[in-house]
Design a protein around this motif. Structure first.
Motif, PDB file in Angstrom:
ATOM      1  N   LYS A  81       0.801  -1.232   0.000  1.00 21.17           N
ATOM      2  CA  LYS A  81       0.000   0.000   0.000  1.00 21.17           C
ATOM      3  C   LYS A  81       0.830   1.276   0.000  1.00 21.17           C
ATOM      4  CE  LYS A  81      -3.874  -2.193   2.430  1.00 21.17           C
ATOM      5  NZ  LYS A  81      -4.746  -2.122   3.629  1.00 21.17           N
ATOM      6  N   TYR A  95       2.898   4.914  -2.800  1.00 19.24           N
ATOM      7  CA  TYR A  95       1.582   4.296  -3.004  1.00 19.24           C
ATOM      8  C   TYR A  95       1.653   2.781  -3.207  1.00 19.24           C
ATOM      9  CZ  TYR A  95       0.550   9.198  -3.466  1.00 19.24           C
ATOM     10  OH  TYR A  95       0.466  10.547  -3.228  1.00 19.24           O
ATOM     11  N   LEU A 152      -0.072  -1.489  -5.177  1.00 25.71           N
ATOM     12  CA  LEU A 152      -1.432  -1.203  -5.658  1.00 25.71           C
ATOM     13  C   LEU A 152      -1.488   0.102  -6.440  1.00 25.71           C
ATOM     14  CD1 LEU A 152      -3.573  -2.261  -2.547  1.00 25.71           C
ATOM     15  CD2 LEU A 152      -3.181  -3.542  -4.666  1.00 25.71           C
TER      16      LEU A 152
END
Length: 371
Positions: free
Chosen positions: A246, A277, A280
């Protein structure tokens, strides 16, 4: 005012808003990532972010200019633009702005123009123009292939001398894709493979400079010189890996915030994105790029003539090769070549060239139903 309103409605009526939205989302992701890369505790010049906004607005102006014209007109200017850029490339070698021992830019006062970037656009115009006269389903002969090779080789060699092997290599890949799409004879293919096999050893010994050889060897074994030639690849891989699934969050990527990651606003902006980020966020961005490329290729399939088909194919392959090489470079799967990430990396010439290609694709799609 009423007439102007109707003219604007008519102008925008045939634009594919899926296309525009995809571009805007990718540019938005790029701006957010660039802001993080330039506004941290050890920030780069914060004016880079403001300049990039200016380049994006200028890019949309180029986009709508090309969207608004009949792309068949570009056949008339393909050769003049080619010769103008040959002159500009020669001028750059002698009088261009020098940075880190390379000359790639012409100082226009308000803008450093990089002829080698827009050359990709010009060469696609020219190759598409010539291929559009090729008989349908008729492959190129060896003689025709030599003809293409001669007018492509001159500007590409001038770019390589700057030296800018990254741009020269992408130009060859881009144009080769168009030519292979048309088809070549088996004899021609065998000759190309033979020439490549013979030329690679000579290029290594006689053409490549020591620092370029070091880039290739450091790509294979970056740990042999972790503070020198292998530094960029090692730091980029650390940034991408540390993002995890993530990511660390906006402006929380330690690799770029603490200045470990080099060229984080240009060549390695994808590393910044991956660190903040995660997998994903990176995967989502790549999906958006793929959707944009597939949309352009669908325009190629529906184009009203062969010229439009090849223009769209060139536009899609411009994105594809830049994205592929940039990602491979940042992940240590390819030597560092200085290939920017379209719509996201900082830069004026590249941003304008990318939007010119996209405007070209939009123009072809707008006129698909005209006969």
């Amino acid at each position: 005012m009423k007439i102007l309103y109707h003219e604007l409605i008519k102008f925008f009526k045939k634009i594919d808003f899926r296309f525009v939205v995809l571009i805007l989302i990718l540019q938005g992701i790029g701006l957010i990532t660039l802001y993080s890369a330039t506004h941290g505790a050890y920030s780069l010049n914060k004016f880079l972010f403001n300049r990039q906004i200016l380049w994006l607005f200028s890019g949309w102006l180029v986009f709508f200019i090309l969207y608004g014209i009949d792309y068949s007109f570009l056949k008339k200017v393909a050769w003049p633009l080619y010769f103008i850029h040959i002159i500009l490339l020669i001028f750059t070698l002698f009088f261009g702005e020098e940075s880190q021992k390379v000359k790639r830019w012409i100082d226009l006062g308000f803008f450093n123009y990089q002829p080698s970037e827009f050359l990709k656009f010009v060469l696609v115009l020219l190759v598409a123009h010539k291929l559009s006269f090729q008989e349908f389903k008729k492959i190129l002969s060896l003689g025709q292939l030599i003809e293409y090779g001669l007018f492509i080789a001159l500007p590409v060699v001038l770019v390589a001398i700057q030296p800018d092997l990254g741009t020269a290599g992408i130009s060859i890949l881009l144009l080769s894709t168009l030519i292979l799409f048309n088809g070549i004879s088996k004899k021609s293919f065998i000759w190309i493979v033979a020439i490549l096999c013979i030329s690679i050893p000579f290029a290594w010994k006689l053409v490549l400079k020591p620092y370029q050889k070091n880039r290739i060897t450091s790509f294979i074994h970056p740990e042999k010189d972790p503070r020198g030639t292998g530094y960029n690849i090692i730091q980029s891989k650390i940034a991408i890996g540390s993002g995890g699934l993530k990511g660390k969050g906006f402006s929380k990527g330690t690799q770029h915030q603490l200045q470990f990651l080099p060229e984080r606003h240009t060549d390695f902006i994808f590393s910044v994105l991956s660190e903040e980020y995660g997998f994903l966020g990176s995967l989502g961005t790549l999906i958006l790029f793929l959707l944009l490329i597939f949309l352009i290729l669908s325009y190629a399939a529906q184009a009203r003539n062969r010229f439009g088909c090849y223009l769209c194919l060139g536009s899609g392959m411009f994105l594809f090769w830049h994205i592929l090489l940039n990602l491979a470079m940042t992940m240590g799967l390819f030597p560092v070549t200085g290939s920017p990430l379209p719509l996201m990396s900082y830069g004026g010439s590249h941003s304008l060239t990318a939007m010119a290609f996209l405007g070209l694709a939009a123009s072809v799609n707008k006129q698909k139903d005209l006969f």
